[in-house]
Design a protein around this motif. Structure first.
Motif, PDB file in Angstrom:
ATOM      1  N   THR A   1     -39.833 -18.668 130.431  1.00 44.23           N
ATOM      2  CA  THR A   1     -39.613 -17.610 129.731  1.00 44.23           C
ATOM      3  C   THR A   1     -40.330 -16.192 129.835  1.00 44.23           C
ATOM      4  O   THR A   1     -41.533 -16.477 130.089  1.00 44.23           O
TER       5      THR A   1
ATOM      6  N   ASN B   1     -35.065 -16.035 128.664  1.00 45.61           N
ATOM      7  CA  ASN B   1     -35.562 -17.297 128.466  1.00 45.61           C
ATOM      8  C   ASN B   1     -35.448 -17.995 129.909  1.00 45.61           C
ATOM      9  O   ASN B   1     -34.921 -17.549 130.774  1.00 45.61           O
ATOM     10  N   SER B   2     -36.227 -19.069 129.766  1.00 44.54           N
ATOM     11  CA  SER B   2     -36.376 -19.898 131.050  1.00 44.54           C
ATOM     12  C   SER B   2     -34.549 -20.240 131.367  1.00 44.54           C
ATOM     13  O   SER B   2     -33.657 -20.016 130.507  1.00 44.54           O
TER      14      SER B   2
ATOM     15  N   LYS C   1     -32.703 -24.689 127.322  1.00 48.86           N
ATOM     16  CA  LYS C   1     -33.697 -24.013 128.074  1.00 48.86           C
ATOM     17  C   LYS C   1     -34.702 -25.095 128.576  1.00 48.86           C
ATOM     18  O   LYS C   1     -34.472 -26.237 128.378  1.00 48.86           O
TER      19      LYS C   1
ATOM     20  N   ALA D   1     -33.483 -23.312 122.477  1.00 51.31           N
ATOM     21  CA  ALA D   1     -32.958 -21.570 122.554  1.00 51.31           C
ATOM     22  C   ALA D   1     -31.661 -21.521 121.594  1.00 51.31           C
ATOM     23  O   ALA D   1     -31.048 -20.354 121.746  1.00 51.31           O
TER      24      ALA D   1
END
Length: 283
Positions: free
Chosen positions: A231, A252-253, A271, A282
């Motif tokens: 992230t 976010n990732s 995520k 998430a």
């Protein structure tokens, strides 16, 4: 005068005003001596009021303006709203026919003073700012002049929106993209074309360190690589000659329905799993 006969008309000299420098009128005495031959045989006197003409007033050349301790760059040659100050000074003040200057006043831009010069605080209005200067002499006579400066409008920069999302290398939105697309909209006051508005950004993976700053143009997307496993905090800064503002967003990732961290000690929903011994979401 002598040998004036039975009557005489005379006009006092303007130079007589020098004898009454501290008032607008004074008392004078006229005396008549009568002679028989060379022998004085009588004398009479009478007082009268000598008035200084209304036209006898103090004078001054004008008002000069000098920038003082402002925040605007000196080479701009401008007065800038909320960033500039000015020193207004009365020049060439002089009394008339013996009078002296007893008091001064200057006012303008919301400031006033009773000295021969006035240094304002920051000028808080834009447009034409008129200053009024007044001098008073020892007779109570006055002279007044006005002069103006122009103050250029200014307001701090505005960062109206910041948006970021994961994408591919071409900037197309992609949930599992290994890049981030960043767009910001910002604006500011031009100050007669002197004030440059600049944008820049930097980014940091969670638990990492900030990158260097990179230039950013208003309304134009910047695409940069960002590992899908992390992230990212993204910071946008907007600056002009006076002010810097900033805003942070989180991207976010990569989005997964469910992801296990390598080693099996972390799990995430929506995520990538980034933390050891933790459950992340998430959603």
């Amino acid at each position: 005068g002598s040998n004036v006969g039975t009557s005489l008309t005379f006009t006092p000299s303007m130079n007589d005003c020098n004898d009454i420098p501290n008032a607008a009128k004074g008392t004078a005495t006229i005396r008549v001596d009568t002679y028989s031959g060379s022998t004085k045989i009588g004398s009479a006197s009478k007082n009268f009021t000598l008035n200084v003409p209304a036209s006898v007033v103090p004078t001054f050349t004008g008002i000069t303006f000098t920038p003082v301790n402002g925040q605007g760059p000196a080479d701009w040659g401008l007065y800038v709203k909320t960033k500039s100050k000015v020193k207004a000074a009365i020049t060439g003040a002089a009394g008339a026919y013996g009078s002296t200057i007893k008091s001064y006043s200057i006012s303008g831009g919301g400031y006033s003073g009773t000295a021969s010069s006035l240094t304002t605080g920051f000028l808080n209005a834009a447009g034409t700012i008129t200053f009024t200067a007044k001098i008073t002499d020892s007779r109570g006579r006055t002279a007044t002049k006005t002069a103006s400066i122009t103050v250029v409008d200014y307001s701090p920069p505005v960062l109206s929106s910041v948006a970021g999302f994961r994408c591919d290398s071409g900037g197309t939105e992609q949930d599992d993209g290994e890049y981030i697309s960043l767009t910001a909209s910002f604006s500011g006051a031009s100050v007669n074309g002197k004030n440059s508005i600049t944008g820049q950004y930097r980014y940091m993976p969670e638990g990492g360190v900030w990158s260097d700053f990179f230039p950013l143009s208003s309304g134009q997307a910047a695409v940069f690589p960002a590992s899908g496993d992390a992230t990212f905090m993204v910071q946008v800064q907007v600056s002009d000659a006076f002010t810097t503002i900033s805003q942070n967003i989180v991207v976010n990732s990569i989005r997964f329905i469910m992801d296990f961290k390598a080693g099996g000690n972390g799990i995430a929903f929506g995520k990538a799993a980034e933390l050891e011994n933790a459950l992340e979401t998430a959603w």
